[in-house]
Design an enzyme around this catalytic site. Structure first.
Site, short mmCIF file in Angstrom:
data_model
loop_
_atom_site.label_atom_id
_atom_site.label_comp_id
_atom_site.label_asym_id
_atom_site.label_seq_id
_atom_site.Cartn_x
_atom_site.Cartn_y
_atom_site.Cartn_z
N HIS A 198 0.82 -1.23 0.00
CA HIS A 198 0.00 0.00 0.00
C HIS A 198 0.85 1.27 0.00
O HIS A 198 0.34 2.35 -0.25
CB HIS A 198 -0.93 0.01 1.22
CG HIS A 198 -2.04 -0.99 1.12
ND1 HIS A 198 -3.33 -0.64 0.80
CD2 HIS A 198 -2.04 -2.35 1.24
CE1 HIS A 198 -4.09 -1.73 0.77
NE2 HIS A 198 -3.33 -2.78 1.03
N ASP A 248 3.52 9.28 -0.98
CA ASP A 248 2.31 8.56 -0.56
C ASP A 248 2.10 7.43 -1.56
O ASP A 248 2.28 7.64 -2.77
CB ASP A 248 1.10 9.51 -0.60
CG ASP A 248 0.12 9.24 0.54
OD1 ASP A 248 0.04 8.09 0.99
OD2 ASP A 248 -0.56 10.20 0.97
P1 ADQ Z 1 -3.06 6.09 4.72
O1 ADQ Z 1 -1.66 6.60 4.84
O2 ADQ Z 1 -3.79 5.91 5.98
O3 ADQ Z 1 -3.12 4.73 3.89
P2 ADQ Z 1 -4.99 7.49 2.80
O4 ADQ Z 1 -4.93 6.85 1.49
O5 ADQ Z 1 -5.03 8.96 2.71
O6 ADQ Z 1 -3.77 7.22 3.77
O7 ADQ Z 1 -6.28 6.90 3.51
C1 ADQ Z 1 -6.74 7.46 4.64
C2 ADQ Z 1 -8.20 7.13 4.87
O8 ADQ Z 1 -8.46 7.54 6.19
C3 ADQ Z 1 -9.14 7.87 3.94
O9 ADQ Z 1 -10.27 7.11 3.70
C4 ADQ Z 1 -9.49 9.12 4.77
O10 ADQ Z 1 -10.78 9.65 4.54
C5 ADQ Z 1 -9.38 8.62 6.20
N1 ADQ Z 1 -8.87 9.70 7.07
C6 ADQ Z 1 -7.64 10.25 7.07
N2 ADQ Z 1 -7.55 11.22 7.99
C7 ADQ Z 1 -8.76 11.29 8.58
C8 ADQ Z 1 -9.29 12.11 9.61
N3 ADQ Z 1 -8.57 13.06 10.22
N4 ADQ Z 1 -10.58 11.91 9.96
C9 ADQ Z 1 -11.31 10.95 9.34
N5 ADQ Z 1 -10.87 10.14 8.37
C10 ADQ Z 1 -9.60 10.31 8.00
C11 ADQ Z 1 -2.19 3.85 3.24
C12 ADQ Z 1 -1.19 4.50 2.27
C13 ADQ Z 1 -1.91 5.32 1.22
C14 ADQ Z 1 -2.94 4.44 0.49
C15 ADQ Z 1 -3.81 3.68 1.48
C16 ADQ Z 1 -4.69 2.65 0.78
O11 ADQ Z 1 -0.28 5.33 3.00
O12 ADQ Z 1 -1.01 5.88 0.29
O13 ADQ Z 1 -3.75 5.24 -0.34
O14 ADQ Z 1 -3.04 2.98 2.43
O15 ADQ Z 1 -3.92 1.79 0.00
#
Ligand code: ADQ
Length: 465
Positions: free
Chosen positions: A159, A367
């Site tokens: 991921h 990311d």
């Molecule tokens: P993450 O680093 O956790 O995931 P991301 O892809 O942005 O990052 O996913 C975060 C999820 O959590 C999103 O659904 C978002 O809405 C939610 N989220 C984040 N901050 C939040 C907050 N303050 N309040 C509520 N909800 C929040 C890892 C990798 C990413 C990759 C994902 C999936 O780092 O690059 O996209 O896995 O593969």
């Protein structure tokens, strides 16, 4: 059809709305086919239980999904999770060698927990199960399973980004880690850039040969590799924007900020997300374009994350002070430029918040993908959409080329892009949003699951070692 077995560091209740990207995606894949989800319970075993011997696996079935979880003891948690996963692999894979803490005890703990996972999973497997292992916590799991005689098809999805070979080579155990990947039948990455980095690594460090596109041969094994960019459930997310909480949030924000232009950032508080750089860029916006004074308001929501890892504490202090400074320097009695909230927002309210915002700032330094970028697009009103400012270093940038792409290290360049987003004419916003929506629909989470599993089903490891 084969049963699907998903293995990830943590599991979650598949009936509940999951917050994290991985949890959403895993729930999606299991609900489609039914199956088993195996991982750590999130609990630490007491010393008395640990002294009594091996942890037991707890199994519970809800609907078509069976959850199997095990507890870790304190030493394993410290070395495998805090140590190797979050203090070695996470920083290095995000190009932050300066934050990595290489300690042989961490590597030993990582290996020990992967062996434990393999030992506890083996008795639960059926001969024709398809096994899908997720993320950097479990790179050597297939190699451990194979050593115990497992012949099932096993796929792995990373991921987070795959760094270039010379960054990977900074990990003392890099060769073992990369060799371990060849025990899988299929390895999936988020972006083409990640596939390229992996292929370069095995070509330069392990004399791999590229066979036809998407197949690599090294360590006497043939491995199928590919980019499977993860997506979101677009209809579900757009639906949430129309739901009760989504609409209430939208109405509240529109009323509260009727005289302002809202910019939104939603992230875990993580150094990979480029939050201090984002606040600097916003400060530059106020400095370069004074018409934004008393108007542009950045709401930055940063959910608490990995608070027991040192680098995250420093980041929290840095953000507190940067946001305090900008508000002190630019704020008015009735306008604060930055509202920084160190909390989670309920998932059902997020779409309303996105929809009320003119601009989203998704500016990670690195990311794997970044799902917030895709959620922001899905939540917009197609007749008056907000604009996405996106880091070129997010995996999502390979697909979302109609966003305004920025280099997050360049505060002035990012400020210019934010200004462009704030002043973009409606027809250009609509055109870009239409194309962006098309991209997130083409490659949504259903496509991601189906295409990975189909490739896994058709991949056959040539076990000739
Ligand atoms: P993450 O680093 O956790 O995931 P991301 O892809 O942005 O990052 O996913 C975060 C999820 O959590 C999103 O659904 C978002 O809405 C939610 N989220 C984040 N901050 C939040 C907050 N303050 N309040 C509520 N909800 C929040 C890892 C990798 C990413 C990759 C994902 C999936 O780092 O690059 O996209 O896995 O593969």
């Amino acid at each position: 059809m084969s049963r699907l077995v998903v293995v990830s560091n943590r599991t979650a209740d598949p009936r509940k709305t999951a917050a994290g990207g991985l949890a959403v995606a895993v729930r999606e894949s299991l609900q489609q086919t039914g199956g088993l989800w195996f991982g750590w319970s999130g609990k630490i075993r007491s010393e008395t239980d640990a002294a009594a011997g091996q942890p037991d696996v707890r199994v519970q079935t809800t609907g078509s999904v069976t959850l199997a979880t095990l507890d870790l003891d304190q030493r394993d948690y410290d070395t495998y999770y805090l140590g190797y996963a979050n203090d070695v692999l996470w920083p290095v894979f995000h190009y932050r060698l300066d934050l990595a803490n290489f300690d042989v005890r961490f590597a030993a703990g990582y290996r020990r927990v992967n062996q434990l996972f393999a030992r506890k999973l083996m008795p639960l497997l059926r001969p024709d199960d398809l096994i899908w292992v997720h993320d950097y916590h479990l790179i050597p799991l297939a190699a451990e399973l194979r050593a115990m005689g497992c012949t099932n098809r096993i796929g792995f999805f990373l991921h987070i980004p795959m760094p270039p070979p010379l960054i990977m080579a900074a990990i003392p155990e890099h060769e073992w880690l990369m060799r371990s990947l060849f025990a899988y039948d299929l390895v999936g990455f988020q972006a083409e850039a990640d596939v390229t980095h992996f292929a370069h690594y095995v070509e330069s460090e392990a004399q791999a040969h590229r066979l036809e596109p998407g197949r690599l041969r090294a360590f006497q094994r043939t491995l199928r590799v590919g980019a499977y960019p993860i997506g979101i459930d677009v209809d579900e997310f757009a639906g949430l924007a129309q739901g009760k909480e989504g609409r209430e949030m939208f109405a509240r924000m529109r009323e509260e900020y009727s005289r302002r232009r809202l910019l939104i950032g939603v992230d875990r508080l993580d150094y990979s997300k480029g939050l201090p750089q984002r606040v600097h860029a916003f400060r530059e916006l106020l400095a370069q374009y004074p018409e934004n004074h008393n108007s542009a308001t950045l709401i930055q929501i940063a959910s608490p994350s990995r608070e027991d890892v040192g680098a995250y504490d420093d980041l929290r202090r840095q953000m507190d002070s940067l946001c305090g400074e900008i508000n002190g320097d630019y704020g008015e009695l009735d306008w604060m430029p930055v509202r920084y909230i160190h909390r989670n927002v309920a998932r059902k309210r997020l779409p309303g918040l996105y929809r009320a915002s003119r601009v989203a700032l998704v500016t990670p330094l690195r990311d794997g993908m970044n799902l917030v970028a895709k959620e922001f697009i899905a939540a917009q009103d197609p007749a008056d959409p907000g604009m996405l400012v996106l880091s070129r270093f997010a995996g999502a940038a390979e697909q979302l080329t109609d966003a305004l792409l920025v280099n997050p290290y360049d505060a002035q360049g990012t400020a210019q892009a934010i200004q462009r987003a704030l002043t973009m004419p409606l027809d250009e916003r609509i055109n870009r949003h239409t194309r962006l929506t098309q991209r997130i629909r083409e490659h949504d989470v259903h496509w991601w699951c189906a295409s990975f599993l189909e490739a896994l089903e058709h991949s056959g490891q040539e076990h000739d070692s």
